[in-house]
Design a protein around this motif. Sequence first.
Motif, PDB file in Angstrom:
ATOM      1  N   VAL A 120       0.833  -1.202   0.000  1.00  0.00           N
ATOM      2  CA  VAL A 120       0.000   0.000   0.000  1.00  0.00           C
ATOM      3  C   VAL A 120       0.871   1.257   0.000  1.00  0.00           C
ATOM      4  CG1 VAL A 120      -1.835   1.241   1.205  1.00  0.00           C
ATOM      5  CG2 VAL A 120      -1.866  -1.249   1.130  1.00  0.00           C
ATOM      6  N   SER A 123       1.670   1.929  -3.487  1.00  0.00           N
ATOM      7  CA  SER A 123       0.476   2.440  -4.168  1.00  0.00           C
ATOM      8  C   SER A 123       0.260   3.921  -3.875  1.00  0.00           C
ATOM      9  CB  SER A 123      -0.745   1.630  -3.730  1.00  0.00           C
ATOM     10  OG  SER A 123      -1.922   2.118  -4.345  1.00  0.00           O
ATOM     11  N   ASP A 127       0.202   7.070  -6.499  1.00  0.00           N
ATOM     12  CA  ASP A 127      -0.901   8.040  -6.535  1.00  0.00           C
ATOM     13  C   ASP A 127      -0.391   9.470  -6.379  1.00  0.00           C
ATOM     14  OD1 ASP A 127      -2.728   6.027  -6.868  1.00  0.00           O
ATOM     15  OD2 ASP A 127      -3.311   5.930  -4.753  1.00  0.00           O
ATOM     16  N   TYR A 132       7.915   4.520 -10.934  1.00  0.00           N
ATOM     17  CA  TYR A 132       7.860   3.172 -10.374  1.00  0.00           C
ATOM     18  C   TYR A 132       9.062   2.909  -9.471  1.00  0.00           C
ATOM     19  CZ  TYR A 132       3.884   1.433 -13.106  1.00  0.00           C
ATOM     20  OH  TYR A 132       2.632   1.224 -13.601  1.00  0.00           O
ATOM     21  N   HIS A 177       3.553  -6.017  -7.004  1.00  0.00           N
ATOM     22  CA  HIS A 177       2.456  -5.045  -7.070  1.00  0.00           C
ATOM     23  C   HIS A 177       2.612  -4.127  -8.277  1.00  0.00           C
ATOM     24  CE1 HIS A 177      -0.401  -1.959  -5.872  1.00  0.00           C
ATOM     25  NE2 HIS A 177       0.568  -1.062  -5.930  1.00  0.00           N
ATOM     26  N   LEU A 178       3.809  -3.607  -8.488  1.00  0.00           N
ATOM     27  CA  LEU A 178       4.040  -2.693  -9.610  1.00  0.00           C
ATOM     28  C   LEU A 178       3.860  -3.397 -10.952  1.00  0.00           C
ATOM     29  CD1 LEU A 178       7.145  -0.739  -8.259  1.00  0.00           C
ATOM     30  CD2 LEU A 178       4.749  -0.001  -8.280  1.00  0.00           C
ATOM     31  N   VAL A 181       0.154  -3.663 -11.488  1.00  0.00           N
ATOM     32  CA  VAL A 181      -0.397  -2.351 -11.844  1.00  0.00           C
ATOM     33  C   VAL A 181      -0.105  -2.046 -13.305  1.00  0.00           C
ATOM     34  CG1 VAL A 181      -0.156   0.138 -11.470  1.00  0.00           C
ATOM     35  CG2 VAL A 181      -0.301  -1.402  -9.507  1.00  0.00           C
ATOM     36  N   ASP A 187      -8.122  -4.568  -8.777  1.00  0.00           N
ATOM     37  CA  ASP A 187      -7.714  -4.202  -7.424  1.00  0.00           C
ATOM     38  C   ASP A 187      -7.390  -5.420  -6.567  1.00  0.00           C
ATOM     39  OD1 ASP A 187      -7.995  -1.548  -8.004  1.00  0.00           O
ATOM     40  OD2 ASP A 187     -10.008  -1.373  -7.154  1.00  0.00           O
ATOM     41  N   THR A 190      -3.906  -6.725  -7.622  1.00  0.00           N
ATOM     42  CA  THR A 190      -2.783  -5.836  -7.325  1.00  0.00           C
ATOM     43  C   THR A 190      -2.518  -5.709  -5.826  1.00  0.00           C
ATOM     44  OG1 THR A 190      -4.260  -3.911  -7.383  1.00  0.00           O
ATOM     45  CG2 THR A 190      -3.086  -4.480  -9.414  1.00  0.00           C
ATOM     46  N   LEU A 191      -3.519  -6.002  -5.001  1.00  0.00           N
ATOM     47  CA  LEU A 191      -3.334  -5.914  -3.552  1.00  0.00           C
ATOM     48  C   LEU A 191      -3.039  -7.267  -2.920  1.00  0.00           C
ATOM     49  CD1 LEU A 191      -6.166  -3.383  -2.645  1.00  0.00           C
ATOM     50  CD2 LEU A 191      -3.703  -2.978  -2.494  1.00  0.00           C
TER      51      LEU A 191
END
Length: 218
Positions: A120, A123, A127, A132, A177-178, A181, A187, A190-191
Amino acid sequence: MFTVAADPLIVGASDAVLAVSVIGTVAFALSGVMAATEAGMDWLGGVVLAVVAAIGGGTMRDLLIDNRVFWISDEWPLIVSLVTAAMAILLLRARPSVDPRRASLYVASDAVGLGALSVVGASIALDAGTSYFIAAFMGVVTGVGGGVLRDVFARRTPIVFVGEIYAVAGLIGVLAHLALVEANAGDIATLWIPLAVVVAVRAAAVRWAWRLPRLTRG
């Protein structure tokens, strides 16, 4: 009265991820109390190390990327840290023989917390408009930063610098995660997939005693 919607740790996340974040906060706060106990600190030291361990990484991340510090926007992480510290201190006072570090629940929740905060954290950095590369760095900072501060305050070498597969586990989860994405996965993927990756790597490292090689002369 406080809500969870404004907390950058959980913006856009499901209730399940919020639950994992709470578990991670509790685990890191508990580790702070135990570090203070080993260092011979008083109750205040236990509370300070609990809070530092639980919210230190996210605070560092938000300051570095110029975000509003998450526990100022929504105070639940600070409250959970303080409550956990108080309960742990009372338990240790009543039963000095209890050592939560050896409980499988602590090890599991710590691994889940590492995964949650690392993923998170990355993430949140994305945002905020970072690359990256920077997002990956911020994810690891979020996941392990509090533990580093805890160990420094307790006057010991941070666990991430003495061979433990800890920061590396968080980094692997962040990279997963990246990648998801970038692939425009949903969602859930990716989580939860990166969370599972971090937990699996950390569990394997503990189970088979995987360690990074130490620096040696010659």
